[in-house]
Scaffold this active site. Structure first.
Site, PDB file in Angstrom:
ATOM      1  N   SER A  83      57.351 117.251  65.593  1.00  0.00           N
ATOM      2  CA  SER A  83      58.611 116.852  66.205  1.00  0.00           C
ATOM      3  C   SER A  83      58.309 115.807  67.270  1.00  0.00           C
ATOM      4  O   SER A  83      57.155 115.481  67.531  1.00  0.00           O
ATOM      5  CB  SER A  83      59.299 118.057  66.822  1.00  0.00           C
ATOM      6  OG  SER A  83      58.569 118.471  67.955  1.00  0.00           O
ATOM      7  N   LYS A  84      59.393 115.332  67.874  1.00  0.00           N
ATOM      8  CA  LYS A  84      59.258 114.258  68.850  1.00  0.00           C
ATOM      9  C   LYS A  84      58.262 114.576  69.961  1.00  0.00           C
ATOM     10  O   LYS A  84      57.612 113.667  70.477  1.00  0.00           O
ATOM     11  CB  LYS A  84      60.618 113.958  69.479  1.00  0.00           C
ATOM     12  CG  LYS A  84      61.297 112.798  68.788  1.00  0.00           C
ATOM     13  CD  LYS A  84      62.453 112.309  69.609  1.00  0.00           C
ATOM     14  CE  LYS A  84      63.025 111.067  68.968  1.00  0.00           C
ATOM     15  NZ  LYS A  84      64.397 110.824  69.360  1.00  0.00           N
ATOM     16  N   ARG A  85      58.183 115.839  70.303  1.00  0.00           N
ATOM     17  CA  ARG A  85      57.283 116.125  71.430  1.00  0.00           C
ATOM     18  C   ARG A  85      55.815 115.930  71.068  1.00  0.00           C
ATOM     19  O   ARG A  85      54.951 115.897  71.930  1.00  0.00           O
ATOM     20  CB  ARG A  85      57.564 117.506  72.023  1.00  0.00           C
ATOM     21  CG  ARG A  85      57.009 118.620  71.266  1.00  0.00           C
ATOM     22  CD  ARG A  85      57.547 119.963  71.713  1.00  0.00           C
ATOM     23  NE  ARG A  85      57.388 120.890  70.622  1.00  0.00           N
ATOM     24  CZ  ARG A  85      56.234 121.430  70.284  1.00  0.00           C
ATOM     25  NH1 ARG A  85      55.155 121.174  70.979  1.00  0.00           N
ATOM     26  NH2 ARG A  85      56.144 122.230  69.246  1.00  0.00           N
TER      27      ARG A  85
ATOM     28  N   GLY B 105      54.887 113.172  69.918  1.00  0.00           N
ATOM     29  CA  GLY B 105      54.719 111.721  69.986  1.00  0.00           C
ATOM     30  C   GLY B 105      55.486 111.077  68.863  1.00  0.00           C
ATOM     31  O   GLY B 105      56.537 111.575  68.458  1.00  0.00           O
TER      32      GLY B 105
END
Ligand code: GLU
Length: 481
Positions: A250-252, A254
């Protein structure tokens, strides 16, 4: 066959596969991998690769997202074999199929109001059951006149349905666990579940290869396909990509959009392709697999069942391999905009030419296009060039004196050629009783302002006599202040 048969194409070579992204953001690398697997499956088996944009959720689908997906696929060279199909353009057909099924008794009208549905959900929650619709309109015919109704599938109540998944193996669900899901909402719009089934059928899709987050939809889709009497596609649900910590990517973690790999990270498309291929598919231990090899080797049997972990360092090492292999002119074209952004102007033709001549050496050391741009930076800086601290250190009294000696001898060289320059430096080192590095270091510092670069003799040659001597003079002058 209950519902009318309306194939969209009549000349597709089987197997027919499709990639069906929803345009609600960039193309996620998980999606890119799904597209790649579909593409390779089609190519390996001599079939057809189709692209369908699932833009029926008008509120969440954007033009920008559609563009981003098409651009990313184009960049990866995953070009569909037919024009892109936009799911939203087919709402009428989807509705018509639902109406046919309704007329044939495979679906029914549901007049439940939102309040009633909410109450049903509440009750199910209270009783700890799955919040399924209670089928209250399944067998009724006392339809209120003039009231809008939803169309629901009359799903089987008994028995079970098994998906013979090519990756996951057989996956069985009891029909009692599936609900009479909605095909057409009361405003007449088709649901996602209906649209997917109708489009796959009309597109002639024979194999559905997609992320395993869709596995739970598959049993419902099969129930609908069976109600319609349509042929069932073969399914293959590919595990998700996870981050290095084992959680779903996911976005976290990167960058997750393909564009970020292209733009921000300077990855080559063939490297991302190779990396994504190996992430979840394997053939022995081979890490480097060209597209031609992938087409020859790819099959669903090689797709692993457990989620693969994304490994940035590995991606970079794969990229470094493809950087070395890439054509010099192509790299030049790719790196020039990055250099322009760094120096705040367009590089001149002469500079581009210098860069092209250094490319063979630079690309052998750069893991990505940003590193390539950084390593080429010295070609574009105006004199006197900036010197980093460690380079400045090499220009101490001893370093300067060796540099001065090199300069004096170099000036007399007949041909400004790397071999001649190297022998000259070797001679100076010998005369001074030091290793070649003690001579090359100060030259590198003078020419590039840094302590790391490709061979200084190559740089001397590429920069040419005048520029090289100028930079050396600057360095010598700098030492004196
Ligand atoms: N549109 C769905 C998605 O983006 C894929 C549907 C499918 O492949 O059947 O997740």
């Amino acid at each position: 066959m209950l519902a009318s048969h309306q194939p969209l194409y009549d000349d597709l070579k089987p197997p027919v596969v499709r990639f069906a992204p929803s345009p609600t953001g960039y193309l996620h690398i998980g999606g890119a991998r799904t597209a790649l697997f579909n593409f390779l499956y089609a190519r390996h088996h001599g079939g057809t690769f189709l692209l369908r944009i699932e833009d029926t959720d008008r509120a969440r689908s954007t033009e920008a997202a559609i563009r981003a997906i098409l651009d990313s696929l184009d960049w990866l060279g995953l070009t569909p074999d037919r024009p892109v199909l936009f799911q939203s353009s087919r709402a009428e057909r989807h509705a018509a199929v639902a109406q046919e099924l309704l007329a044939a008794g495979g679906a029914y009208r549901c007049y439940a109001t939102p309040e009633e549905l909410e109450a049903m959900r509440e009750q199910a929650r209270a009783e700890g059951r799955a919040p399924h619709y209670d089928r209250r309109w399944r067998d009724r015919t006392d339809w209120p006149e003039g009231k809008p109704y939803a169309v629901r599938l009359k799903a089987p109540l008994e028995g079970e349905v098994t998906v013979h998944d090519q990756v996951q193996g057989p996956v069985t669900v009891a029909n009692a666990e599936l609900d009479d899901f909605i095909l057409l909402r009361s405003d007449g719009t088709p649901t996602y579940m209906l649209s997917v089934v109708v489009d796959d059928h009309d597109m002639g899709v024979t194999h559905v290869i997609r992320g395993d987050d869709h596995l739970s939809n598959t049993h419902r889709q099969l129930a609908l396909i069976r109600a319609l009497g349509w042929p069932e596609p073969v399914y293959a649900h590919v595990p998700m990509i996870h981050g290095p910590d084992g959680a779903k990517l996911s976005k976290r973690h990167g960058a997750v959009g393909v564009e970020a790999y292209r733009d921000a990270m300077g990855i080559l498309p063939e490297a991302l392709e190779n990396y994504l291929l190996r992430l979840g598919w394997g053939h022995g231990n081979t890490e480097l697999v060209s597209r031609a090899e992938a087409i020859a080797l790819f099959d669903l049997a090689g797709v692993g069942r457990s989620p693969a972990r994304f490994d940035q360092a590995k991606l970079l090492s794969v990229n470094a391999h493809y950087m070395k292999q890439a054509d010099d002119r192509r790299l030049l074209h790719l790196v020039l905009p990055r250099i322009a952004a760094r120096i705040g102007r367009e590089p001149t033709e002469a500079e581009a030419d210098l860069l092209l001549r250094s490319m063979a050496e630079l690309k052998a050391r750069a893991q990505d296009l940003n590193a390539l741009a950084d390593s080429a930076h010295y070609l574009f800086v105006p004199r006197p060039i900036l010197m980093d601290a460690s380079a400045a250190k090499l220009l101490d009294a001893a370093g300067r004196s060796r540099l001065a000696r090199v300069r004096a001898e170099a000036e007399t060289l007949g041909v400004w050629h790397r071999e001649a320059l190297e022998s000259l430096a070797k001679a100076v080192a010998e005369a001074e009783g030091v290793g070649l590095g003690k001579v090359a270091g100060p030259i590198r510092a003078a020419l590039t302002g840094t302590t790391v670069s490709p061979s200084v003799f190559g740089i001397l040659e590429v920069l040419g006599r005048e520029e090289s001597l100028g930079r050396i003079d600057d360095a010598l002058a700098r030492g004196q202040d």
